[in-house]
Design a protein around this motif. Structure first.
Motif, PDB file in Angstrom:
ATOM      1  N   HIS A  23      -1.101  -9.836   1.545  1.00  0.00           N
ATOM      2  CA  HIS A  23       0.363 -10.740   2.378  1.00  0.00           C
ATOM      3  C   HIS A  23       0.442 -11.766   1.711  1.00  0.00           C
ATOM      4  CE1 HIS A  23       3.683  -8.675   3.825  1.00  0.00           C
ATOM      5  NE2 HIS A  23       3.807  -9.653   5.240  1.00  0.00           N
ATOM      6  N   TYR A  24      -0.567 -12.719   2.561  1.00  0.00           N
ATOM      7  CA  TYR A  24       0.199 -14.175   2.758  1.00  0.00           C
ATOM      8  C   TYR A  24      -0.748 -14.506   1.572  1.00  0.00           C
ATOM      9  CZ  TYR A  24       1.007 -12.675   7.167  1.00  0.00           C
ATOM     10  OH  TYR A  24       1.130 -12.294   8.425  1.00  0.00           O
ATOM     11  N   SER A  25      -1.202 -14.589   0.705  1.00  0.00           N
ATOM     12  CA  SER A  25      -2.040 -15.447  -0.308  1.00  0.00           C
ATOM     13  C   SER A  25      -1.184 -16.170  -1.428  1.00  0.00           C
ATOM     14  CB  SER A  25      -2.809 -14.630  -1.534  1.00  0.00           C
ATOM     15  OG  SER A  25      -1.977 -13.534  -1.834  1.00  0.00           O
TER      16      SER A  25
ATOM     17  N   THR B  14       1.743  -4.388   1.922  1.00  0.00           N
ATOM     18  CA  THR B  14       0.320  -5.090   2.395  1.00  0.00           C
ATOM     19  C   THR B  14       0.258  -5.798   3.558  1.00  0.00           C
ATOM     20  OG1 THR B  14       2.181  -7.092   1.280  1.00  0.00           O
ATOM     21  CG2 THR B  14       0.939  -6.331  -0.213  1.00  0.00           C
ATOM     22  N   PHE B  15       1.335  -5.375   4.335  1.00  0.00           N
ATOM     23  CA  PHE B  15       1.838  -6.064   6.228  1.00  0.00           C
ATOM     24  C   PHE B  15       0.682  -5.062   6.332  1.00  0.00           C
ATOM     25  CE2 PHE B  15       5.434  -2.970   5.820  1.00  0.00           C
ATOM     26  CZ  PHE B  15       5.071  -2.128   6.638  1.00  0.00           C
ATOM     27  N   GLN B  16      -0.043  -3.781   5.748  1.00  0.00           N
ATOM     28  CA  GLN B  16      -1.087  -2.839   6.242  1.00  0.00           C
ATOM     29  C   GLN B  16      -2.397  -3.023   6.667  1.00  0.00           C
ATOM     30  OE1 GLN B  16      -0.203  -0.299   8.639  1.00  0.00           O
ATOM     31  NE2 GLN B  16       1.644   0.448   8.330  1.00  0.00           N
ATOM     32  N   LEU B  17      -2.108  -4.281   6.214  1.00  0.00           N
ATOM     33  CA  LEU B  17      -4.075  -4.419   5.270  1.00  0.00           C
ATOM     34  C   LEU B  17      -5.156  -5.065   6.608  1.00  0.00           C
ATOM     35  CD1 LEU B  17      -3.405  -6.466   1.811  1.00  0.00           C
ATOM     36  CD2 LEU B  17      -4.973  -4.194   2.066  1.00  0.00           C
ATOM     37  N   LYS B  18      -4.233  -5.956   7.591  1.00  0.00           N
ATOM     38  CA  LYS B  18      -4.914  -6.244   8.565  1.00  0.00           C
ATOM     39  C   LYS B  18      -5.152  -5.346   9.649  1.00  0.00           C
ATOM     40  CE  LYS B  18      -4.387  -8.976  12.776  1.00  0.00           C
ATOM     41  NZ  LYS B  18      -5.540  -9.534  12.802  1.00  0.00           N
ATOM     42  N   GLN B  19      -4.369  -4.355   9.430  1.00  0.00           N
ATOM     43  CA  GLN B  19      -4.441  -3.135  10.555  1.00  0.00           C
ATOM     44  C   GLN B  19      -5.172  -1.842  10.080  1.00  0.00           C
ATOM     45  OE1 GLN B  19      -2.826  -0.868  13.587  1.00  0.00           O
ATOM     46  NE2 GLN B  19      -4.643  -1.180  12.713  1.00  0.00           N
ATOM     47  N   LEU B  20      -5.811  -2.484   8.745  1.00  0.00           N
ATOM     48  CA  LEU B  20      -6.783  -1.917   8.178  1.00  0.00           C
ATOM     49  C   LEU B  20      -8.153  -2.014   8.245  1.00  0.00           C
ATOM     50  CD1 LEU B  20      -7.610   1.004   6.059  1.00  0.00           C
ATOM     51  CD2 LEU B  20      -7.712  -1.124   4.686  1.00  0.00           C
ATOM     52  N   ARG B  21      -7.536  -3.650   8.272  1.00  0.00           N
ATOM     53  CA  ARG B  21      -9.275  -3.611   8.311  1.00  0.00           C
ATOM     54  C   ARG B  21     -10.441  -3.955   9.830  1.00  0.00           C
ATOM     55  NH1 ARG B  21      -6.787  -8.007   5.108  1.00  0.00           N
ATOM     56  NH2 ARG B  21      -5.801  -9.026   6.901  1.00  0.00           N
ATOM     57  N   ASP B  22      -9.522  -3.201  10.884  1.00  0.00           N
ATOM     58  CA  ASP B  22      -8.904  -3.869  12.574  1.00  0.00           C
ATOM     59  C   ASP B  22      -9.872  -2.173  12.079  1.00  0.00           C
ATOM     60  OD1 ASP B  22      -7.987  -6.655  13.071  1.00  0.00           O
ATOM     61  OD2 ASP B  22      -6.317  -5.462  14.072  1.00  0.00           O
ATOM     62  N   TRP B  23      -9.233  -1.140  11.643  1.00  0.00           N
ATOM     63  CA  TRP B  23      -9.588  -0.196  11.315  1.00  0.00           C
ATOM     64  C   TRP B  23     -11.462   0.329  11.391  1.00  0.00           C
ATOM     65  CZ3 TRP B  23      -4.728   2.190   9.685  1.00  0.00           C
ATOM     66  CH2 TRP B  23      -4.080   2.508  10.486  1.00  0.00           C
ATOM     67  N   VAL B  24     -11.141  -0.600  10.098  1.00  0.00           N
ATOM     68  CA  VAL B  24     -12.519  -0.447   9.304  1.00  0.00           C
ATOM     69  C   VAL B  24     -14.034  -1.009  10.575  1.00  0.00           C
ATOM     70  CG1 VAL B  24     -14.634  -1.431   7.457  1.00  0.00           C
ATOM     71  CG2 VAL B  24     -11.734  -0.871   7.408  1.00  0.00           C
ATOM     72  N   MET B  50      -6.515  -2.646  -1.470  1.00  0.00           N
ATOM     73  CA  MET B  50      -5.594  -3.955  -2.141  1.00  0.00           C
ATOM     74  C   MET B  50      -5.399  -3.166  -3.789  1.00  0.00           C
ATOM     75  SD  MET B  50      -6.894  -7.653  -1.557  1.00  0.00           S
ATOM     76  CE  MET B  50      -6.667  -8.728  -2.793  1.00  0.00           C
ATOM     77  N   ASN B  51      -6.070  -2.199  -3.997  1.00  0.00           N
ATOM     78  CA  ASN B  51      -6.195  -1.713  -5.467  1.00  0.00           C
ATOM     79  C   ASN B  51      -5.617  -0.417  -5.811  1.00  0.00           C
ATOM     80  OD1 ASN B  51      -7.729  -3.429  -6.946  1.00  0.00           O
ATOM     81  ND2 ASN B  51      -9.509  -2.530  -7.230  1.00  0.00           N
ATOM     82  N   ILE B  52      -5.188  -0.088  -4.727  1.00  0.00           N
ATOM     83  CA  ILE B  52      -4.160   1.373  -4.745  1.00  0.00           C
ATOM     84  C   ILE B  52      -2.788   0.365  -4.910  1.00  0.00           C
ATOM     85  CG2 ILE B  52      -3.267   3.009  -2.971  1.00  0.00           C
ATOM     86  CD1 ILE B  52      -5.832   3.820  -1.967  1.00  0.00           C
ATOM     87  N   ILE B  53      -2.611  -0.730  -3.540  1.00  0.00           N
ATOM     88  CA  ILE B  53      -1.389  -0.669  -3.419  1.00  0.00           C
ATOM     89  C   ILE B  53      -0.534  -1.694  -4.970  1.00  0.00           C
ATOM     90  CG2 ILE B  53       0.117  -3.232  -2.961  1.00  0.00           C
ATOM     91  CD1 ILE B  53      -1.897  -2.650  -0.100  1.00  0.00           C
ATOM     92  N   LYS B  59       3.145  -1.312  -6.159  1.00  0.00           N
ATOM     93  CA  LYS B  59       3.480  -2.035  -5.633  1.00  0.00           C
ATOM     94  C   LYS B  59       5.097  -1.151  -5.323  1.00  0.00           C
ATOM     95  CE  LYS B  59       2.180  -6.419  -6.405  1.00  0.00           C
ATOM     96  NZ  LYS B  59       2.150  -8.092  -7.249  1.00  0.00           N
ATOM     97  N   THR B  60       5.227   0.117  -5.395  1.00  0.00           N
ATOM     98  CA  THR B  60       6.013   1.295  -4.927  1.00  0.00           C
ATOM     99  C   THR B  60       5.958   1.615  -3.878  1.00  0.00           C
ATOM    100  OG1 THR B  60       5.494   2.396  -6.350  1.00  0.00           O
ATOM    101  CG2 THR B  60       7.375   1.140  -7.089  1.00  0.00           C
ATOM    102  N   SER B  61       6.606   2.521  -3.351  1.00  0.00           N
ATOM    103  CA  SER B  61       6.194   2.289  -1.594  1.00  0.00           C
ATOM    104  C   SER B  61       5.517   3.916  -2.213  1.00  0.00           C
ATOM    105  CB  SER B  61       7.272   3.787  -1.073  1.00  0.00           C
ATOM    106  OG  SER B  61       8.194   4.230  -2.163  1.00  0.00           O
ATOM    107  N   GLY B  62       4.859   3.998  -0.739  1.00  0.00           N
ATOM    108  CA  GLY B  62       3.447   5.368  -1.059  1.00  0.00           C
ATOM    109  C   GLY B  62       2.728   5.440   0.411  1.00  0.00           C
ATOM    110  N   ASP B  63       1.752   6.839   0.148  1.00  0.00           N
ATOM    111  CA  ASP B  63       1.657   6.819   1.429  1.00  0.00           C
ATOM    112  C   ASP B  63      -0.411   6.990   1.575  1.00  0.00           C
ATOM    113  OD1 ASP B  63       3.382   7.377   3.497  1.00  0.00           O
ATOM    114  OD2 ASP B  63       3.336   9.146   3.129  1.00  0.00           O
ATOM    115  N   ILE B  64      -1.189   6.340   2.037  1.00  0.00           N
ATOM    116  CA  ILE B  64      -2.494   5.910   2.009  1.00  0.00           C
ATOM    117  C   ILE B  64      -3.185   6.839   3.359  1.00  0.00           C
ATOM    118  CG2 ILE B  64      -4.379   4.592   1.917  1.00  0.00           C
ATOM    119  CD1 ILE B  64      -2.439   2.343   0.192  1.00  0.00           C
ATOM    120  N   ILE B  65      -4.525   7.743   2.943  1.00  0.00           N
ATOM    121  CA  ILE B  65      -4.424   7.955   3.735  1.00  0.00           C
ATOM    122  C   ILE B  65      -6.625   7.399   4.181  1.00  0.00           C
ATOM    123  CG2 ILE B  65      -6.526  10.133   4.927  1.00  0.00           C
ATOM    124  CD1 ILE B  65      -3.956  11.473   4.033  1.00  0.00           C
TER     125      ILE B  65
END
Lengths: 108, 136
Positions: A23-25, B14-24, B50-53, B59-65
């Motif tokens: 997101h930031y890189s 990409t703004f969801q990555l931080k939340q995902l890391r917290d869940w992990v 990241m690879n999925i996004i 980089k288009t919209s979609g859902d991830i579980i």
């Protein structure tokens, strides 16, 4: 992520802090490449980096390559444990010039 | 017997990555992994997302579980998308000696996980990556 720049001697210091993820890189990449394109030698201070992913590492590799093509110096300073772990995973810890402090680059 | 430790659905951005890391971190801690192992798992799951996004949804919209499943002797960190199925034989890391930006994510995933499996949806839609940590 926080990204700031300042000049010390012949070096432009790009300081990255916090979480450098996809997101930031792009912002980190932009700052690093802009300084090199202005023909500054660049040191990237990673002491405040809490997390860096492969996109952040890619920004550093791109800086390293641009510096080499322009015969400019490029190094990493104060690499945090989180950043060192990822650089080692990428086997890049021996590729970059890494020193604990900016002074060690300036005195070199 | 398997137990789902966490199951979350989120937008592929990409703004969801931080939340995902917290869940992990939360679920890996719940599963009893040591702190240094947790940070390795965080790296692997973050790169897979990241690879999925970037490469599944382009980089288009979609859902991830995101799911974490504890089974006897192992913990499975799993990401599922609903993009076009990706040919898993094309999922490769670059040679590490070939110093260039990018191409490191798959290497990171395989380096930090004990086992990685790729599954495709039956009708050419959707992909699942299962990243497995073996408990010793």
């Amino acid at each position: 992520m926080e990204c700031s720049t300042r000049q010390e001697g012949k070096f432009m210091i790009v300081t990255l802090a916090g979480e450098v993820d996809l997101h930031y890189s792009p912002e980190a990449r932009k700052q690093i490449l802009a300084q090199l394109n202005n023909n500054y030698h660049v040191l990237v201070d990673l002491s405040g980096v809490e997390y860096i992913d492969s996109s952040g590492i890619a920004s550093l590799v791109e800086g390293f390559q641009l510096a080499r093509s322009k015969q400019l110096e490029f190094g990493l300073v104060g690499v945090s444990e989180a950043a060192r772990q990822v650089l080692e995973l990428a086997r890049l810890d021996k590729v970059f010039q890494i020193k604990p402090t900016i002074a060690e680059f300036i005195d070199h | 017997m398997s137990q789902t430790l966490i199951k979350k659905k989120f937008k592929a951005h990409t703004f969801q990555l931080k939340q995902l890391r917290d869940w992990v971190r939360e679920s890996a801690g719940k599963a009893g992994l040591a702190d240094d192992r947790i940070e390795q798992v965080v790296i692997g799951v973050n790169e897979a997302c990241m690879n999925i996004i970037e490469h599944a949804y382009h980089k288009t919209s979609g859902d991830i579980i995101f799911e974490v499943i504890q089974e006897p002797g192992k913990i499975i960190f799993q990401l599922t998308d609903f993009a076009e199925a990706v040919d898993s034989s094309c999922i490769k890391s670059r040679e590490l000696d070939d110093i260039r930006p990018g191409g490191l994510g798959v290497h990171f995933i395989h380096e930090v996980m004990d086992k990685v499996e790729y599954l495709s949806g039956k009708d050419g839609k959707g992909n699942t990556i299962k990243m497995i940590i073996t408990l010793t």
